[in-house]
Motif scaffolding. Structure first.
Motif, PDB file in Angstrom:
ATOM      1  N   ARG A 147      -2.549  -3.538  -3.858  1.00  0.00           N
ATOM      2  CA  ARG A 147      -1.952  -4.641  -3.086  1.00  0.00           C
ATOM      3  C   ARG A 147      -1.423  -5.736  -4.012  1.00  0.00           C
ATOM      4  O   ARG A 147      -2.112  -6.164  -4.935  1.00  0.00           O
ATOM      5  CB  ARG A 147      -2.971  -5.249  -2.125  1.00  0.00           C
ATOM      6  N   GLU A 193      -6.827  -4.576   3.251  1.00  0.00           N
ATOM      7  CA  GLU A 193      -6.631  -3.139   3.032  1.00  0.00           C
ATOM      8  C   GLU A 193      -6.526  -2.383   4.353  1.00  0.00           C
ATOM      9  O   GLU A 193      -5.680  -1.518   4.515  1.00  0.00           O
ATOM     10  CB  GLU A 193      -7.780  -2.576   2.188  1.00  0.00           C
ATOM     11  N   PRO A 253      -3.401  -5.399   7.280  1.00  0.00           N
ATOM     12  CA  PRO A 253      -2.760  -6.549   6.618  1.00  0.00           C
ATOM     13  C   PRO A 253      -2.338  -7.656   7.568  1.00  0.00           C
ATOM     14  O   PRO A 253      -2.464  -8.829   7.252  1.00  0.00           O
ATOM     15  CB  PRO A 253      -1.545  -5.920   5.932  1.00  0.00           C
TER      16      PRO A 253
END
Length: 201
Positions: A60, A109, A112
């Motif tokens: 991310r 995760e 979002p």
């Protein structure tokens, strides 16, 4: 040789990107299905590499355009709300990095959109409709000629005024780009206290 990674990599610098020779050299050697670039001025925090966007956790990446009003007054409270397991990853002193690790704490995760729903009102963002339209607008820009047709650019201000080239991302909305299509996903902002009450600590 191109090395494939499951997570994301980054190049951070406090120098302007347009003057960074190392960035040009590295970029010329890399291939990626997704590229994120973030150039901005400091909104009060120290100008140092640990404060440069994007911030990273696993695969991310996080870029934040704006600021948390009154951040010095709420910094301690926000920082202590970060999950102790990811707290050691915080390296800088920006509100943006704290927001990122709060999003990780609140489930970035897995979901979002829900993870960022605790953010308050933000500045507008715009996304490109398609790269071919931008190529028409900027025929002499070589960077646009190496982008795939399904690429999308997300910017804080539209680049140029070609009708139909840019669409505003509505307030409290995430944009998800996949396979040349974009999907706008609205969310309802949730107060951090409400998120904690639901069992996220």
């Amino acid at each position: 040789m191109v090395r494939r990674r499951a997570d994301s990599g980054g190049v951070l610098s406090t120098e302007p990107a347009w003057n960074d020779r190392n960035l040009r050299e590295i970029a010329a050697q890399l291939e990626s299905g997704h590229v994120f670039a973030h150039i901005r001025a400091s909104t009060g925090s120290a100008v140092q590499k640990t404060n440069c966007h994007p911030f990273r956790h696993g695969r991310r990446l996080w870029m934040h355009n704006g600021l948390v009003a009154g951040f010095p007054a709420v910094r301690r409270e926000l920082t202590l709300a970060v999950d102790p397991l990811v707290f050691p990853e915080i390296q800088g002193s920006t509100d943006s990095e704290i927001l990122f690790y709060l999003a990780v704490t609140f489930g970035l995760e897995a979901d979002p959109v829900a993870a960022v729903a605790s953010e308050a009102r933000s500045r507008s963002l715009f996304h490109s409709v398609d790269v071919s339209t931008l190529r028409h607008q900027y025929p002499d820009n070589p960077a646009l000629h190496v982008l795939s047709d399904d690429a999308r650019l997300v910017v804080s201000e539209p680049l140029g005024d070609l009708r139909g080239a840019w669409r505003e991302v509505p307030e409290s909305t995430c944009i998800v780009v996949h396979g040349g299509r974009e999907e706008l996903r609205p969310f309802t902002p949730v107060a951090p206290a409400a998120a904690t009450a639901d069992g996220v600590n």
